[in-house]
Design a protein around this motif. Sequence first.
Motif, PDB file in Angstrom:
ATOM      1  N   GLN A 675     -39.305  29.908  88.725  1.00 54.50           N
ATOM      2  CA  GLN A 675     -38.859  30.255  87.379  1.00 54.50           C
ATOM      3  C   GLN A 675     -38.080  29.077  86.788  1.00 54.50           C
ATOM      4  N   PHE A 676     -38.654  28.457  85.762  1.00 51.08           N
ATOM      5  CA  PHE A 676     -37.996  27.343  85.082  1.00 51.08           C
ATOM      6  C   PHE A 676     -37.381  27.873  83.782  1.00 51.08           C
ATOM      7  N   ILE A 677     -36.069  27.775  83.668  1.00 47.48           N
ATOM      8  CA  ILE A 677     -35.365  28.264  82.484  1.00 47.48           C
ATOM      9  C   ILE A 677     -34.863  27.061  81.701  1.00 47.48           C
ATOM     10  N   LEU A 717     -34.730  40.127  75.904  1.00 47.75           N
ATOM     11  CA  LEU A 717     -34.945  39.653  77.260  1.00 47.75           C
ATOM     12  C   LEU A 717     -33.652  39.713  78.059  1.00 47.75           C
ATOM     13  N   ALA A 718     -32.534  39.378  77.413  1.00 45.48           N
ATOM     14  CA  ALA A 718     -31.240  39.416  78.104  1.00 45.48           C
ATOM     15  C   ALA A 718     -30.915  40.811  78.601  1.00 45.48           C
ATOM     16  N   ALA A 719     -31.355  41.834  77.860  1.00 40.74           N
ATOM     17  CA  ALA A 719     -31.091  43.210  78.280  1.00 40.74           C
ATOM     18  C   ALA A 719     -31.893  43.602  79.512  1.00 40.74           C
ATOM     19  N   ARG A 720     -32.904  42.796  79.856  1.00 45.68           N
ATOM     20  CA  ARG A 720     -33.782  43.121  80.978  1.00 45.68           C
ATOM     21  C   ARG A 720     -33.651  42.134  82.137  1.00 45.68           C
ATOM     22  N   ASN A 721     -32.843  41.105  81.972  1.00 50.14           N
ATOM     23  CA  ASN A 721     -32.790  40.049  82.978  1.00 50.14           C
ATOM     24  C   ASN A 721     -31.354  39.538  83.087  1.00 50.14           C
ATOM     25  N   GLU A 722     -30.716  39.756  84.242  1.00 46.31           N
ATOM     26  CA  GLU A 722     -29.311  39.398  84.426  1.00 46.31           C
ATOM     27  C   GLU A 722     -29.076  37.900  84.309  1.00 46.31           C
ATOM     28  N   ASP A 726     -26.622  36.166  81.574  1.00 48.20           N
ATOM     29  CA  ASP A 726     -25.513  35.259  81.884  1.00 48.20           C
ATOM     30  C   ASP A 726     -25.587  33.994  81.030  1.00 48.20           C
ATOM     31  N   ILE A 727     -26.805  33.469  80.845  1.00 45.96           N
ATOM     32  CA  ILE A 727     -26.958  32.248  80.037  1.00 45.96           C
ATOM     33  C   ILE A 727     -26.650  32.537  78.573  1.00 45.96           C
ATOM     34  N   VAL A 731     -23.764  30.813  76.243  1.00 48.94           N
ATOM     35  CA  VAL A 731     -23.989  30.205  74.927  1.00 48.94           C
ATOM     36  C   VAL A 731     -23.026  30.788  73.898  1.00 48.94           C
ATOM     37  N   GLU A 732     -22.861  32.091  73.926  1.00 51.24           N
ATOM     38  CA  GLU A 732     -21.978  32.737  72.946  1.00 51.24           C
ATOM     39  C   GLU A 732     -20.521  32.332  73.161  1.00 51.24           C
ATOM     40  N   ARG A 733     -20.114  32.168  74.426  1.00 48.16           N
ATOM     41  CA  ARG A 733     -18.741  31.724  74.705  1.00 48.16           C
ATOM     42  C   ARG A 733     -18.532  30.292  74.217  1.00 48.16           C
ATOM     43  N   GLN A 734     -19.512  29.433  74.506  1.00 53.04           N
ATOM     44  CA  GLN A 734     -19.411  28.041  74.056  1.00 53.04           C
ATOM     45  C   GLN A 734     -19.322  27.964  72.542  1.00 53.04           C
TER      46      GLN A 734
END
Length: 768
Positions: A675-677, A717-722, A726-727, A731-734
């Motif tokens: 898996q390349f993110i 996708l974030a709701a379905r993949n931990e 996290d990423i 991003v939102e924190r940054q």
Amino acid sequence: MDHQAPKLNRLADAKSPYLLQHATNPVDWYEWSPAAFTMARERNVPIFLSVGYSACHWCHVLAHESFEDLEVAKVMNEKFLNIKVDREERPDVDALYMTFLQATSGGGGWPMSIFLTPTLKPIFAATYLPRIQFISILRNISSIWTEKQDEVISSSTDILNQLRAATAPAPPTSLSLGTSLHSLSSKLYDDLSSKFDIRYGGFGQRGPKFPTPAQTLDFLATYAVLSPPPSSEADTTQPTGDPKTCGHDGYSNLRGIWEGGIRDHIGGGIARYSVDERWHVPHFEKMLYDQAQLSISALSLSLLAPRLLSSTSDRQLLRDLTANILEYVERDLFSNRDARQGGNSAAFWSAEDADSRKAFEGPGKIKRAGEGAFYVWTAQEIDGIFLSHGLTKGTKAAEVFKRRFGIKDEGNVDPVTDIEGELRHQNVLYHAASVEQVAKDCDLSVEETERLLTISLTILKEWRDENRPRPHLDDKIVAGWNGLMISSYALASLLLPKDGSYPIQSRALNIAEQAAHFVLQNMVDEATYELHRTWRDGDKGPRGQADDYAFFIRGLLDLYEASGKEYYLLQAIRLQETQDRLFWDEKNGGYFTSVEDEYILIRQKDNQDGAEPSAVSITISNLSRLSHFDSSHAELYLSRITDTSALLSSMLEQTPRAVAASLAALLCHQAGHRQFIVLGSPSSPTVQEYINIIRGETFIPNGVLIRIDPDALPTGLAARNEVIKDIVDYVERQRAAGKPIEENVRLCEGFTCQLPVKTLEQVRKLVL
């Protein structure tokens, strides 16, 4: 003298182009429908079921000889209830009775002629029947039905029970996704190697010769990457496959197709198959699913070069083949012919006919269609066309062209391959000599030779387009085949060079997106999210089959990876839920091929690859990929793979080539998807380089690409993949802290991620 228009039968109201071809037959045809079955029972007559497709040459021959004949039609109408089925519209009907045909005759094909009781139980089956034989069989079966009806019904019931027993899946057994899986792969590799034709490429030494990408090319590309090398020379427990040989065999197969007459050297695209072993004389129909699969295989194999192929020129040939196919499909099989100008919804048509006419019809000049007439040439025609364009003998254009493409005054088609004599004195273009050899023979430079060939091909294409009517177009839209073609264009947008050397690359993503939008907007029911198999002229056709779901889901997954738009991924997840609801066998496991239908007497599970990969093989691949996108449902996806592979175990062990695509999918699953993110804006040159390295530099059959755009965060996708969540949180924190968001790539394997890397060199190390 005025001629009356031919009388239309019931098929005049059909949407299928194949059925419409028979709308003027004197036969009283019905479509496959409850009304037809009721009428057969009321009349108490057998059913004659004729199954074919619009691009089928022998279907046309049968129609001309028998279905257009008044005497034959009279017997059919008086003694039978006649039903016409488009196999591409109703593959479930076709598959059921093809099983009977193959069981009773040892072979199959189209047209398929089946005689049934009024309750749809099989009596007798055949393929093409000459007129005299056909009318004799009609009379014999009618007599037997009248005189021995009880015996016929009893026999047909026994036949159906035998078919039901024969098509029942073997009991599931555990299949180790380890040593035994690689052992089976090695067995298939050895079998393919023993059948490889070193002279012309392909598998098998005689014609007819089919490309069979699902059974050969895709498996070889996957096996070349994922087969583990022997731990020592003395270790005979390890697979025997040679990755370099895998790449060579796959490449040689496609090179034979590229050079042979099976490719339309003037207009592009690949014919269905070659009737000879040299890929020279094709069966001239062009099917959408062949174009899709061959272009995908060529792209995959191109990424094996130069590591596993002879040279970078091998890679170029494979890319040339891909571009040749995609440009043909865009021009002649895409419903938005002005795709280059934009537009947001169009789709791919199904096929072009094997039969065609060599000239437009004029007053009093009716020219019957013949096989391949659009594509073949006499030497005299070529001389005349070149002369009319100012290419006199002094230019050597004709000599160069004839040497390169094997043109002979008497024609270059072996009569053995021309059963009906339709190609007598004709030439099918193929690469008879290399450009270098032609240049030497004609005392020209290679550059001048190539220039003359380019001019000649352009002239002949323009002349052909102006002076010959194109073959009949089957303009129905098939959901599954569009899925395959969406995959091809999406992958081409990723894998073809982006330097302008292949102009189709810059258009490919837009074309794929248009087709995906068309299917989603026109062929999916909003309320049930069920897929329809076909669409034509504003009307949806029958309910989708398992392969429609599998192929279209695959297309959406590939389109997500190419575009980075999570919309396509979320639609794929929803459609997988629908596929599981409609086709999953809750009692015994595995996927049925078709939806429940009271008129399909046996609901089959067909796991074999054929002209297309099986729905099961593509579904295994889809589920494995989805488990990395939608990790919240990973346990369900993985359990489906386990149960399905258990049902495949017997075939994997006994006839691995029949399930080669499933074997390739299981190899990827067993190896574990990488898996390349990629985090960063799609417009960033660095991000584009990341993606080009991951997808464009080497073949990773078990690769999964996830793209995260900081300006369009994938919340679904974030709701379905931990991991994605996290990423996204990072991003939102940054952003909240006013800090920059660094572009990077993470590699995750076994659901565990490494630290992100940022430089191109580091990304390249992750890939290798």
